[in-house]
Design a protein around this motif. Sequence first.
Motif, mmCIF file in Angstrom:
data_model
loop_
_atom_site.group_PDB
_atom_site.id
_atom_site.type_symbol
_atom_site.label_atom_id
_atom_site.label_comp_id
_atom_site.label_asym_id
_atom_site.label_seq_id
_atom_site.Cartn_x
_atom_site.Cartn_y
_atom_site.Cartn_z
ATOM 1 N N GLU A 115 16.186 65.599 189.078
ATOM 2 C CA GLU A 115 16.033 66.428 190.261
ATOM 3 C C GLU A 115 14.686 67.133 190.215
ATOM 4 O OE1 GLU A 115 19.523 68.646 191.990
ATOM 5 O OE2 GLU A 115 20.321 68.299 189.979
ATOM 6 N N PHE A 116 14.030 67.226 191.385
ATOM 7 C CA PHE A 116 12.747 67.913 191.480
ATOM 8 C C PHE A 116 12.689 68.709 192.779
ATOM 9 C CE2 PHE A 116 11.852 64.370 188.667
ATOM 10 C CZ PHE A 116 11.046 64.932 187.695
ATOM 11 N N THR A 117 12.013 69.835 192.726
ATOM 12 C CA THR A 117 11.632 70.569 193.923
ATOM 13 C C THR A 117 10.112 70.557 194.015
ATOM 14 O OG1 THR A 117 11.623 72.669 192.736
ATOM 15 C CG2 THR A 117 13.674 72.040 193.848
ATOM 16 N N PHE A 118 9.580 70.822 195.225
ATOM 17 C CA PHE A 118 8.136 70.722 195.431
ATOM 18 C C PHE A 118 7.634 71.970 196.156
ATOM 19 C CE2 PHE A 118 9.797 66.518 194.955
ATOM 20 C CZ PHE A 118 8.848 65.849 194.204
ATOM 21 N N THR A 129 10.007 66.562 181.750
ATOM 22 C CA THR A 129 10.146 67.856 182.414
ATOM 23 C C THR A 129 8.802 68.297 182.972
ATOM 24 O OG1 THR A 129 11.936 68.495 180.905
ATOM 25 C CG2 THR A 129 10.846 70.262 182.133
ATOM 26 N N VAL A 130 8.824 68.767 184.215
ATOM 27 C CA VAL A 130 7.649 69.393 184.820
ATOM 28 C C VAL A 130 7.992 70.863 185.030
ATOM 29 C CG1 VAL A 130 6.011 69.378 186.722
ATOM 30 C CG2 VAL A 130 7.063 67.247 185.981
ATOM 31 N N PRO A 157 5.342 69.663 191.717
ATOM 32 C CA PRO A 157 6.757 69.421 191.428
ATOM 33 C C PRO A 157 7.251 70.314 190.294
ATOM 34 C CG PRO A 157 5.446 67.714 190.402
ATOM 35 C CD PRO A 157 4.481 68.614 191.127
ATOM 36 N N GLU A 158 8.558 70.504 190.283
ATOM 37 C CA GLU A 158 9.220 71.194 189.175
ATOM 38 C C GLU A 158 10.610 70.587 189.025
ATOM 39 O OE1 GLU A 158 10.883 75.618 187.860
ATOM 40 O OE2 GLU A 158 9.630 75.391 189.651
ATOM 41 N N GLY A 159 10.931 70.127 187.799
ATOM 42 C CA GLY A 159 12.242 69.532 187.588
ATOM 43 C C GLY A 159 12.285 68.662 186.354
ATOM 44 N N ASN A 160 13.278 67.797 186.306
ATOM 45 C CA ASN A 160 13.532 67.006 185.099
ATOM 46 C C ASN A 160 13.986 65.599 185.470
ATOM 47 O OD1 ASN A 160 15.923 66.126 183.024
ATOM 48 N ND2 ASN A 160 14.208 67.060 181.928
#
Length: 505
Positions: free
Chosen positions: A419-422, A490-491, A436-439
Amino acid sequence: MTLLKSASALAIATSFGIALPAAADVTADEVWSSWQALAEGSGQSMSGTENRSGDRLIVENLQLSAADNDGGSVRIGFDRVVFVERGDGSVAIEFPKSYPMTVEIRSTEPGRPEDKVTELDFTVTQRDFEMIASGTPKALVQEFESPEVTLTLDRVSGEQPADIEASMTLDGMSGRYTQTHAGTRLFESDLAIDRVRFDLAMDGRAEDTQVKLVGTVHDVTSNSDSRMPTGIDPNEFARMLRAGFNSQGELKHGAMAYAFDLVEDGNKTHAELSVNSGRIGFNLGGTGVSYETSGEDTRFSLYDPQLPVPRIEAQMAESGMRFEMPLIKADEPSDFGLGIRLRDLTVNDEVWALFDPKEQLPRDPATLLVDLEGKAHLLADFTDADMTQSDGIPAELEALNIKEMQLKLAGADLTGSGEFTFDNSDKVTFDGMPRPEGNLSLRLAGANALMDKLVAMGLVPEDQAMGLRMMMGMFARPGDGPDTMVSDITVTEEGQVLANGQRLR
């Protein structure tokens, strides 16, 4: 668009059916008025000469036509349609046994001042067709049935007329069509067909070219539910959606089989396709559209003596496709999605032998699964003419959910989810794209064994295989079984990229 208009016009002409508030009454004039209102509300035109004779309303020279935005059209004509009041509050509708239908398709080509026009003339023949209308003028129910309805292509004309013989026959057709007026027009339909048969034969424009296609589909059922706002031009689709337009439905079928033959310069090609069962579903409304298809036990075969492998055979246990996308801009992000399901795909040994003659690779069934969902903020309506001609997509990606991912082939099996959010306010950290942020979690089994076999077969050089193994070592760690690797990518909020806790960026 012309085909959609054709389907809509034909539905009005032949499938005006639905069901029944039982104790209500409807007259012949009210049914005819309801038809006219439906045609007008759908952006179509309907006309005819009316004549009352006792309990019978006779409409002669009934013409139904619909046009699309490209200038194409569909036209249907009936010598006469008779509305007969049955004395119990219902109306029988008598159609001619056959009637003509013309579809005109217009297309533009670069450098041409005039449209390219093609006309297809059909004859619709319906044996022992019966239709009964009941209910009330504001809740009209029409039921219909026929043991056999045939659509025959009589002529194709235009700049490049084709020599085609084609027909489609519906055996054992019955259905119901409900039309309700309550501020918003409501339409519900159900259709069942025991069997669909189609046949096409065509002589190509090149000499010594013939094409033949035959097929059957069994146990076809469909249903739909549509809500159409009033007072809005149906061609203004964005306004229709914002006013509450919605249309959803599905079509299911049983066993389906096609056979295709091509003869070209004396060379013969034969192909067959069969599906045990299948489904098509759609939903158009809210801010967007969704569409999905599925099939069970699909089989395909191709014979062409000019190919390196004259006979190709493939089989798949499950196939499917799904997509969802927004069509109009909205204050809140809209849903989108994409799904692909190709499960347990196999091909015959002759195909394998092209690149693996010594049978070194496992010939287990292959699988490709993709299931993506997300949120996006559309910045302009897809229905705008300027939007369709733009190079990019004016949208902001808000979230992406990789629900399922799998690629299984030749003994290797890659699976993953994440899952990622932007953050669209930060397009600096990742050089022009929203941060992006997520894994993302990945698992790969059987990769080393597959690579060893590819090296032994000479398909992958040893030095390239070594480089690939080193790269996998950087991003992955040993998993829970032999020849298994896992990786957690991971980001972080700060823009760091980590693989199994080790910083890569």
